[in-house]
Scaffold this active site. Sequence first.
Site, mmCIF file in Angstrom:
data_model
loop_
_atom_site.group_PDB
_atom_site.id
_atom_site.type_symbol
_atom_site.label_atom_id
_atom_site.label_comp_id
_atom_site.label_asym_id
_atom_site.label_seq_id
_atom_site.Cartn_x
_atom_site.Cartn_y
_atom_site.Cartn_z
ATOM 1 N N TYR A 105 -22.584 12.463 -42.179
ATOM 2 C CA TYR A 105 -22.273 11.119 -42.675
ATOM 3 C C TYR A 105 -21.758 10.348 -41.463
ATOM 4 O O TYR A 105 -20.586 10.421 -41.102
ATOM 5 C CB TYR A 105 -21.235 11.172 -43.799
ATOM 6 C CG TYR A 105 -20.781 9.801 -44.260
ATOM 7 C CD1 TYR A 105 -21.703 8.791 -44.504
ATOM 8 C CD2 TYR A 105 -19.426 9.521 -44.448
ATOM 9 C CE1 TYR A 105 -21.291 7.535 -44.917
ATOM 10 C CE2 TYR A 105 -19.006 8.268 -44.867
ATOM 11 C CZ TYR A 105 -19.948 7.282 -45.099
ATOM 12 O OH TYR A 105 -19.538 6.038 -45.494
ATOM 13 N N ASP A 149 -26.820 10.618 -44.100
ATOM 14 C CA ASP A 149 -26.715 9.165 -44.060
ATOM 15 C C ASP A 149 -26.386 8.796 -42.620
ATOM 16 O O ASP A 149 -25.253 8.916 -42.183
ATOM 17 C CB ASP A 149 -25.620 8.690 -45.020
ATOM 18 C CG ASP A 149 -25.425 7.183 -44.995
ATOM 19 O OD1 ASP A 149 -26.106 6.487 -44.218
ATOM 20 O OD2 ASP A 149 -24.559 6.693 -45.756
ATOM 21 N N HIS A 255 -27.135 4.919 -52.907
ATOM 22 C CA HIS A 255 -28.185 5.597 -52.150
ATOM 23 C C HIS A 255 -29.068 6.413 -53.097
ATOM 24 O O HIS A 255 -28.594 6.937 -54.105
ATOM 25 C CB HIS A 255 -27.587 6.564 -51.133
ATOM 26 C CG HIS A 255 -26.822 5.912 -50.031
ATOM 27 N ND1 HIS A 255 -27.311 5.801 -48.748
ATOM 28 C CD2 HIS A 255 -25.593 5.350 -50.007
ATOM 29 C CE1 HIS A 255 -26.420 5.207 -47.983
ATOM 30 N NE2 HIS A 255 -25.359 4.917 -48.727
#
Length: 264
Positions: A105, A149, A255
């Site tokens: 992330y 991500d 998402h």
Amino acid sequence: MLRIATWNINSVRLRIDQVARFVSESGTDVLCLQEIKCLEDQFPRGAFEEMGLPYLKIGGQKGWHGVAIASRKPITEAPRLDVCREGHARCVGVVVDGVEVQNFYIPAGGDTPDRALNPKFDHKMDFYERLTAKMSGRDRQRPLVLAGDFNIAPGENDVWNHRYMSKIVSHTPLEVETLRRLQAAGGFCDVIRDQIPEPTKLASWWSYRAADFRKSNRGLRLDHLWTSPGLTPAVKPGSARIHDTVREWTQPSDHAPVTMDLEV
């Protein structure tokens, strides 16, 4: 076959029923989650056992960030990639079926794309620079997946409006160049874009601000699955997919999950 998914879940406890539904419907074997937003002892382990993903590696953090990998198959330890200067829980790795999976992330970077004026943006660039240095020295033939991500949409067709978004954090020229440098350092294949080439528009994130995300259609492709040169031949042709219908579910993450299949 190994089906790998990445999904910024935006609170795993809040959306555990959606995780179970997605795993059941998609047949995912290895699930990389970002923004779990809980500590390791708060993670809903029982629910993952029930959905057939009992092997867990969790990097938790109170209230913010946090990453986890849940696997249908046994996992072993992967090298630690400590590239976050702030000590956030932003990376976790495992080895499954001989494939190293590193789940990230990466910082969003705030609102101002200026390293001198915005510490959050500087942190984002620093994270990428450290990770790029780590990847530069690796054996490219070792099977490796970078998932997560990445908070950068690289291509002109990975954003809803290239000209406008070029001034906005997530698609600025500096960020795109930085992402490309990481990709080049390891010779990584961007699996989704490799299998669904431009000029097809792709997105995996849509803002909560839009009442109807499809009608506003202002998406960004922030979520990625990359493979090392030694693993890329094992990616099953036509298997890469963005599950955008999940974004239509009640109270979804902003998402959508992204999946690919490995023939290992």
